[in-house]
Enzyme design. Sequence first.
Site, PDB file in Angstrom:
ATOM      1  N   PHE A  25     -16.773 -38.034 -53.917  1.00 42.63           N
ATOM      2  CA  PHE A  25     -17.478 -39.306 -54.000  1.00 42.63           C
ATOM      3  C   PHE A  25     -18.959 -38.988 -54.166  1.00 42.63           C
ATOM      4  CE2 PHE A  25     -15.274 -43.344 -52.945  1.00 42.63           C
ATOM      5  CZ  PHE A  25     -13.972 -42.861 -52.906  1.00 42.63           C
ATOM      6  N   ASP A  81     -25.738 -33.920 -44.300  1.00 42.37           N
ATOM      7  CA  ASP A  81     -26.238 -32.744 -45.019  1.00 42.37           C
ATOM      8  C   ASP A  81     -26.955 -31.774 -44.068  1.00 42.37           C
ATOM      9  OD1 ASP A  81     -25.310 -33.409 -47.560  1.00 42.37           O
ATOM     10  OD2 ASP A  81     -26.930 -34.875 -47.801  1.00 42.37           O
ATOM     11  N   ASN A 136     -24.197 -41.635 -39.531  1.00 43.41           N
ATOM     12  CA  ASN A 136     -24.477 -42.535 -40.657  1.00 43.41           C
ATOM     13  C   ASN A 136     -23.575 -43.761 -40.580  1.00 43.41           C
ATOM     14  OD1 ASN A 136     -21.999 -42.067 -42.308  1.00 43.41           O
ATOM     15  ND2 ASN A 136     -22.784 -39.969 -42.301  1.00 43.41           N
ATOM     16  N   LYS A 157     -20.020 -28.854 -57.952  1.00 41.29           N
ATOM     17  CA  LYS A 157     -18.962 -28.692 -56.955  1.00 41.29           C
ATOM     18  C   LYS A 157     -17.593 -28.429 -57.606  1.00 41.29           C
ATOM     19  CE  LYS A 157     -21.549 -31.674 -53.778  1.00 41.29           C
ATOM     20  NZ  LYS A 157     -21.568 -32.163 -52.403  1.00 41.29           N
ATOM     21  N   LYS A 216     -23.008 -33.528 -59.646  1.00 43.13           N
ATOM     22  CA  LYS A 216     -22.113 -33.102 -58.559  1.00 43.13           C
ATOM     23  C   LYS A 216     -20.779 -32.605 -59.101  1.00 43.13           C
ATOM     24  CE  LYS A 216     -24.267 -35.683 -54.886  1.00 43.13           C
ATOM     25  NZ  LYS A 216     -24.465 -36.944 -54.220  1.00 43.13           N
ATOM     26  N   LYS A 237     -29.044 -33.367 -21.395  1.00 41.21           N
ATOM     27  CA  LYS A 237     -29.676 -34.570 -21.942  1.00 41.21           C
ATOM     28  C   LYS A 237     -31.188 -34.359 -22.004  1.00 41.21           C
ATOM     29  CE  LYS A 237     -30.291 -39.454 -21.188  1.00 41.21           C
ATOM     30  NZ  LYS A 237     -30.395 -40.468 -20.161  1.00 41.21           N
TER      31      LYS A 237
END
Length: 398
Positions: free
Chosen positions: A324, A280, A211, A342, A338, A290
């Site tokens: 975050f 995730d 990401n 959490k 969250k 490969k």
Amino acid sequence: MAMLKDKKIVLGVTGGIAAYKAVEVASRLRKAGAEVHVIMTKGATNFVTELTFREISGNPVTTTMWGEVTQWNVEHIALANLADMVLIVPATANLIAKAACGMADDMLTTTLLATKAPIVYAPAMNSNMYTNPLTQENISKLNNLGWNMIPPASGHLACGINGVGRLPEPVDIVAFVENYFAKTASMAGLKVLVTAAGTYEPIDPVRYIGNRSSGKMGYAIAREAKKRGAEVILVSGPSALTPPEGVRTIKIESASSMREAVLAEYPSVDIVIKAAAVADYRVKNVSDHKIKKKDEELVLHLEKNPDILKELGELKQKQTLVGFAAETQKLIDYAKEKIQKKNLDMIIANDVSKPGAGFNTDTNIIKIITRDGNIEELPMASKDSLAGEILDRVMKLR
Ligand code: PMT
């Protein structure tokens, strides 16, 4: 001013017209109880005499590495070892460039390279020199290492123009130093674990799913916590950033390796701040070789990664747990969800679709939400200054 009592401050003076103001800085520091040792560059001696600083500081002044050693503590790294802080007033563009390159060609630059003490630079120069991208790059390099810049003031400059580059007033420089020592005491004795950057989830030996997280937000928090006196562990995914000085950095790649590193440190830490963008999902059957280009389509099967933060929430004992939330819609609703799911004490919510916020930017726009439902919205600011705001709120919670 009690903060400065008996603090050993090495005052580096470089060759700029503002060098005369360093005399007042030395005087104010001494009056506040600090022990001041002055190192002058060759350039500085053209503006102010060694004798002036000797009289004002009450200590011998160092101007060269090659002079006769008159007392034990004037060998070339003695001042670096003795310092509680090295303060450079004024810091010329030349000194900043040399420091950013790790040069050590005189007593001051040698001391900067050898010291383990915090370094504070008070830049002063012509505006064009200050705003030159090379100077700015050198400044951010030093900032990223965790050193401190006292922003120059704007106004009439000795070169005859108006602009940014003036040395702040000596009283403000001394206040900055005092605040610095007050801050560094504020997290002393605490162990802080910060996660940063994204994870790489392998597809085959050469490809991965990743990401856009650069690590800037997490590195800024780690750096600030270190500045405030905490023992800091940074668990970082791949990032181009240089880890902050004095922070124990554990480099990982995948979510599973982040989980392993974080769980191993968790029992002994007081505060966890999870700024990392953890994938995730991961590829179910990672290829040993490969993958060759054969078919029109390639189907990858993904399976869920462990939710590290959720696991920390379940294991939580003494720790203050901060997560975050990176969202593009329903920011507050999802962030609040969250916190509960959490078992967090606080969540930093950022809408990563907003310009100037989220991934790979130098700024962020955050909302700080606590477990009791209190929401504080902060305006867009640099990730460095938001790191301070976040830690202020975390310390209030404890
Ligand atoms: O690195 P930068 O370029 O500076 O960008 C900063 C940032 C946008 C990455 C940062 O500000 C941020 O929002 N970080 C959290 C990104 C994220 O993964 O958010 P989330 O809403 O998907 O996850 C919520 C929380 O759970 C996060 O604290 C995350 O670290 C944690 N998590 C998520 C998934 C997972 N499997 N394990 C986790 O621990």
